[in-house]
Motif scaffolding. Structure first.
Motif, PDB file in Angstrom:
ATOM      1  N   THR A  28     -18.264  21.211 -16.920  1.00 57.94           N
ATOM      2  CA  THR A  28     -16.961  20.721 -17.346  1.00 57.94           C
ATOM      3  C   THR A  28     -17.020  19.207 -17.511  1.00 57.94           C
ATOM      4  N   ASP A  29     -16.223  18.708 -18.434  1.00 58.29           N
ATOM      5  CA  ASP A  29     -16.172  17.267 -18.657  1.00 58.29           C
ATOM      6  C   ASP A  29     -15.375  16.609 -17.544  1.00 58.29           C
ATOM      7  N   VAL A  30     -15.977  15.593 -16.955  1.00 57.77           N
ATOM      8  CA  VAL A  30     -15.324  14.818 -15.910  1.00 57.77           C
ATOM      9  C   VAL A  30     -14.997  13.459 -16.508  1.00 57.77           C
ATOM     10  N   PRO A  31     -13.744  13.025 -16.425  1.00 59.41           N
ATOM     11  CA  PRO A  31     -13.399  11.734 -17.014  1.00 59.41           C
ATOM     12  C   PRO A  31     -14.115  10.602 -16.292  1.00 59.41           C
ATOM     13  N   GLU A  32     -14.470   9.585 -17.037  1.00 56.92           N
ATOM     14  CA  GLU A  32     -15.101   8.406 -16.464  1.00 56.92           C
ATOM     15  C   GLU A  32     -14.078   7.683 -15.593  1.00 56.92           C
ATOM     16  N   PRO A  33     -14.526   7.091 -14.467  1.00 52.26           N
ATOM     17  CA  PRO A  33     -13.575   6.345 -13.639  1.00 52.26           C
ATOM     18  C   PRO A  33     -13.082   5.107 -14.385  1.00 52.26           C
ATOM     19  N   VAL A  34     -11.846   4.765 -14.138  1.00 52.73           N
ATOM     20  CA  VAL A  34     -11.266   3.578 -14.753  1.00 52.73           C
ATOM     21  C   VAL A  34     -11.593   2.401 -13.844  1.00 52.73           C
ATOM     22  N   PRO A  35     -12.285   1.380 -14.366  1.00 50.36           N
ATOM     23  CA  PRO A  35     -12.637   0.252 -13.512  1.00 50.36           C
ATOM     24  C   PRO A  35     -11.402  -0.543 -13.118  1.00 50.36           C
ATOM     25  N   HIS A  36     -11.445  -1.070 -11.902  1.00 54.39           N
ATOM     26  CA  HIS A  36     -10.358  -1.923 -11.429  1.00 54.39           C
ATOM     27  C   HIS A  36     -10.524  -3.274 -12.100  1.00 54.39           C
ATOM     28  N   THR A  37      -9.527  -3.704 -12.821  1.00 59.51           N
ATOM     29  CA  THR A  37      -9.626  -4.981 -13.494  1.00 59.51           C
ATOM     30  C   THR A  37      -8.653  -5.965 -12.884  1.00 59.51           C
ATOM     31  N   ALA A  38      -9.082  -7.188 -12.786  1.00 62.45           N
ATOM     32  CA  ALA A  38      -8.243  -8.266 -12.286  1.00 62.45           C
ATOM     33  C   ALA A  38      -8.673  -9.525 -13.013  1.00 62.45           C
ATOM     34  N   PRO A  39      -7.806 -10.520 -13.066  1.00 60.63           N
ATOM     35  CA  PRO A  39      -8.190 -11.768 -13.720  1.00 60.63           C
ATOM     36  C   PRO A  39      -9.473 -12.344 -13.127  1.00 60.63           C
ATOM     37  N   ALA A  40     -10.173 -13.140 -13.921  1.00 59.35           N
ATOM     38  CA  ALA A  40     -11.471 -13.679 -13.511  1.00 59.35           C
ATOM     39  C   ALA A  40     -11.390 -14.524 -12.245  1.00 59.35           C
ATOM     40  N   ASP A  41     -10.245 -15.146 -11.975  1.00 58.01           N
ATOM     41  CA  ASP A  41     -10.148 -15.992 -10.784  1.00 58.01           C
ATOM     42  C   ASP A  41      -9.822 -15.203  -9.520  1.00 58.01           C
ATOM     43  N   HIS A  42      -9.728 -13.885  -9.613  1.00 56.15           N
ATOM     44  CA  HIS A  42      -9.453 -13.042  -8.455  1.00 56.15           C
ATOM     45  C   HIS A  42     -10.776 -12.535  -7.870  1.00 56.15           C
ATOM     46  N   ALA A  43     -10.912 -12.610  -6.564  1.00 54.22           N
ATOM     47  CA  ALA A  43     -12.068 -12.062  -5.869  1.00 54.22           C
ATOM     48  C   ALA A  43     -11.541 -11.110  -4.805  1.00 54.22           C
ATOM     49  N   THR A  44     -12.413 -10.249  -4.292  1.00 51.30           N
ATOM     50  CA  THR A  44     -11.996  -9.321  -3.244  1.00 51.30           C
ATOM     51  C   THR A  44     -12.120 -10.009  -1.892  1.00 51.30           C
ATOM     52  N   TYR A  45     -11.063  -9.911  -1.098  1.00 51.76           N
ATOM     53  CA  TYR A  45     -11.018 -10.507   0.228  1.00 51.76           C
ATOM     54  C   TYR A  45     -10.699  -9.441   1.258  1.00 51.76           C
ATOM     55  N   VAL A  46     -11.139  -9.673   2.486  1.00 54.23           N
ATOM     56  CA  VAL A  46     -10.765  -8.849   3.626  1.00 54.23           C
ATOM     57  C   VAL A  46      -9.843  -9.705   4.478  1.00 54.23           C
ATOM     58  N   VAL A  47      -8.650  -9.187   4.725  1.00 50.30           N
ATOM     59  CA  VAL A  47      -7.625  -9.914   5.471  1.00 50.30           C
ATOM     60  C   VAL A  47      -7.376  -9.173   6.774  1.00 50.30           C
ATOM     61  N   THR A  48      -7.478  -9.859   7.902  1.00 54.43           N
ATOM     62  CA  THR A  48      -7.143  -9.240   9.183  1.00 54.43           C
ATOM     63  C   THR A  48      -5.811  -9.804   9.656  1.00 54.43           C
ATOM     64  N   VAL A  49      -5.004  -8.931  10.214  1.00 62.01           N
ATOM     65  CA  VAL A  49      -3.678  -9.331  10.690  1.00 62.01           C
ATOM     66  C   VAL A  49      -3.554  -9.020  12.177  1.00 62.01           C
ATOM     67  N   ARG A  50      -2.569  -9.655  12.808  1.00 60.53           N
ATOM     68  CA  ARG A  50      -2.338  -9.446  14.239  1.00 60.53           C
ATOM     69  C   ARG A  50      -1.962  -7.994  14.520  1.00 60.53           C
ATOM     70  N   GLU A  51      -2.339  -7.512  15.708  1.00 61.26           N
ATOM     71  CA  GLU A  51      -1.926  -6.173  16.145  1.00 61.26           C
ATOM     72  C   GLU A  51      -0.404  -6.115  16.147  1.00 61.26           C
ATOM     73  N   GLY A  52       0.131  -4.972  15.789  1.00 57.27           N
ATOM     74  CA  GLY A  52       1.578  -4.786  15.749  1.00 57.27           C
ATOM     75  C   GLY A  52       2.195  -5.153  14.411  1.00 57.27           C
ATOM     76  N   VAL A  53       1.393  -5.726  13.521  1.00 56.70           N
ATOM     77  CA  VAL A  53       1.870  -6.091  12.182  1.00 56.70           C
ATOM     78  C   VAL A  53       1.304  -5.080  11.200  1.00 56.70           C
ATOM     79  N   ASP A  54       2.132  -4.610  10.277  1.00 61.42           N
ATOM     80  CA  ASP A  54       1.697  -3.629   9.281  1.00 61.42           C
ATOM     81  C   ASP A  54       0.899  -4.336   8.181  1.00 61.42           C
ATOM     82  N   PRO A  55      -0.407  -4.024   8.043  1.00 59.90           N
ATOM     83  CA  PRO A  55      -1.213  -4.686   7.016  1.00 59.90           C
ATOM     84  C   PRO A  55      -0.673  -4.485   5.593  1.00 59.90           C
ATOM     85  N   ALA A  56      -0.172  -3.307   5.296  1.00 58.47           N
ATOM     86  CA  ALA A  56       0.365  -3.047   3.956  1.00 58.47           C
ATOM     87  C   ALA A  56       1.586  -3.912   3.672  1.00 58.47           C
TER      88      ALA A  56
END
Length: 115
Positions: A28-56
Protein backbone atom coordinates in the motif's frame (compact mmCIF):
# COMPACT_ATOMS: atom_id res chain seq x y z
CA UNK A 1 28.93 -31.10 24.86
CA UNK A 2 30.67 -30.32 21.55
CA UNK A 3 28.37 -32.65 19.64
CA UNK A 4 25.34 -30.97 21.16
CA UNK A 5 26.70 -27.53 20.23
CA UNK A 6 27.33 -28.70 16.66
CA UNK A 7 23.67 -29.70 16.37
CA UNK A 8 22.20 -26.59 18.05
CA UNK A 9 24.42 -23.91 16.50
CA UNK A 10 23.24 -24.31 12.86
CA UNK A 11 19.60 -24.17 13.97
CA UNK A 12 20.27 -21.03 16.02
CA UNK A 13 22.05 -19.35 13.10
CA UNK A 14 19.16 -20.21 10.77
CA UNK A 15 16.62 -18.83 13.25
CA UNK A 16 18.57 -15.59 13.67
CA UNK A 17 18.93 -15.18 9.92
CA UNK A 18 15.18 -15.55 9.49
CA UNK A 19 14.51 -12.88 12.11
CA UNK A 20 17.18 -10.49 10.78
CA UNK A 21 15.95 -10.67 7.16
CA UNK A 22 14.07 -7.47 6.32
CA UNK A 23 10.40 -7.83 5.56
CA UNK A 24 9.26 -7.14 2.00
CA UNK A 25 8.01 -3.64 1.31
CA UNK A 26 4.35 -2.97 1.95
CA UNK A 27 2.15 -2.93 -1.10
CA UNK A 28 0.00 0.00 0.00
CA UNK A 29 1.11 3.55 -0.64
CA UNK A 30 2.26 5.32 2.49
CA UNK A 31 2.28 9.11 2.31
CA UNK A 32 5.63 10.80 2.76
CA UNK A 33 6.02 12.58 6.11
CA UNK A 34 5.55 16.32 5.98
CA UNK A 35 8.74 18.01 7.18
CA UNK A 36 8.47 20.47 10.04
CA UNK A 37 9.29 23.85 8.61
CA UNK A 38 10.23 26.96 10.52
CA UNK A 39 11.95 30.19 9.56
CA UNK A 40 15.71 29.97 9.10
CA UNK A 41 16.39 31.88 12.33
CA UNK A 42 14.53 29.27 14.40
CA UNK A 43 16.50 26.47 16.06
CA UNK A 44 15.30 23.62 18.27
CA UNK A 45 15.73 24.25 21.99
CA UNK A 46 15.13 22.20 25.12
CA UNK A 47 13.49 24.26 27.85
CA UNK A 48 13.31 23.05 31.45
CA UNK A 49 10.81 24.57 33.84
CA UNK A 50 10.36 24.50 37.61
CA UNK A 51 8.47 21.58 39.16
CA UNK A 52 4.79 22.38 39.57
CA UNK A 53 4.72 24.48 36.39
CA UNK A 54 3.00 23.09 33.28
CA UNK A 55 5.59 22.98 30.46
CA UNK A 56 2.90 23.23 27.77
CA UNK A 57 1.52 26.37 29.41
CA UNK A 58 4.98 27.99 29.39
CA UNK A 59 5.33 27.18 25.67
CA UNK A 60 1.90 28.70 25.05
CA UNK A 61 2.98 31.93 26.78
CA UNK A 62 5.62 32.53 24.10
CA UNK A 63 3.38 31.35 21.27
CA UNK A 64 5.04 28.05 20.34
CA UNK A 65 3.75 24.54 19.87
CA UNK A 66 6.13 22.08 21.57
CA UNK A 67 7.70 19.32 19.54
CA UNK A 68 7.84 17.25 22.75
CA UNK A 69 6.62 17.86 26.31
CA UNK A 70 8.72 16.13 28.97
CA UNK A 71 7.19 15.28 32.34
CA UNK A 72 9.20 12.34 33.68
CA UNK A 73 12.99 12.60 33.83
CA UNK A 74 13.13 16.11 32.42
CA UNK A 75 10.42 18.64 33.22
CA UNK A 76 10.02 20.89 30.21
CA UNK A 77 9.60 20.89 26.45
CA UNK A 78 11.43 21.14 23.14
CA UNK A 79 10.37 23.51 20.39
CA UNK A 80 11.58 25.49 17.41
CA UNK A 81 12.19 28.97 18.81
CA UNK A 82 13.08 32.36 17.40
CA UNK A 83 15.82 34.41 19.09
CA UNK A 84 13.12 36.65 20.61
CA UNK A 85 11.29 33.64 22.08
CA UNK A 86 14.56 32.33 23.55
CA UNK A 87 15.16 35.67 25.27
CA UNK A 88 11.57 35.83 26.55
CA UNK A 89 11.85 32.33 28.03
CA UNK A 90 15.21 33.09 29.68
CA UNK A 91 13.60 36.06 31.46
CA UNK A 92 10.69 34.01 32.88
CA UNK A 93 11.03 33.05 36.56
CA UNK A 94 9.36 29.67 35.89
CA UNK A 95 12.07 28.69 33.39
CA UNK A 96 15.26 27.06 34.67
CA UNK A 97 17.23 26.56 31.44
CA UNK A 98 16.96 27.20 27.70
CA UNK A 99 19.53 25.30 25.68
CA UNK A 100 19.89 24.65 21.98
CA UNK A 101 19.26 20.99 21.17
CA UNK A 102 22.52 19.62 19.81
CA UNK A 103 21.47 15.96 19.75
CA UNK A 104 23.03 13.17 21.75
CA UNK A 105 26.10 11.09 21.15
CA UNK A 106 27.30 7.85 22.69
CA UNK A 107 30.41 7.26 24.74
CA UNK A 108 33.66 7.37 22.80
CA UNK A 109 34.14 6.84 19.10
CA UNK A 110 33.75 3.09 18.95
CA UNK A 111 37.48 2.42 19.09
CA UNK A 112 37.63 1.63 22.80
CA UNK A 113 36.23 -1.15 24.89
CA UNK A 114 33.40 0.86 26.43
CA UNK A 115 32.93 0.98 30.16
Amino acid sequence: MRNRLKRVLPAAVTALAAVATPAPAATTDVPEPVPHTAPADHATYVVTVREGVDPAEVAERVGVTPVHVYRTVLHGFSARLSPAQVEALREMPDVETVEEDRGATGFGTGTGTGF
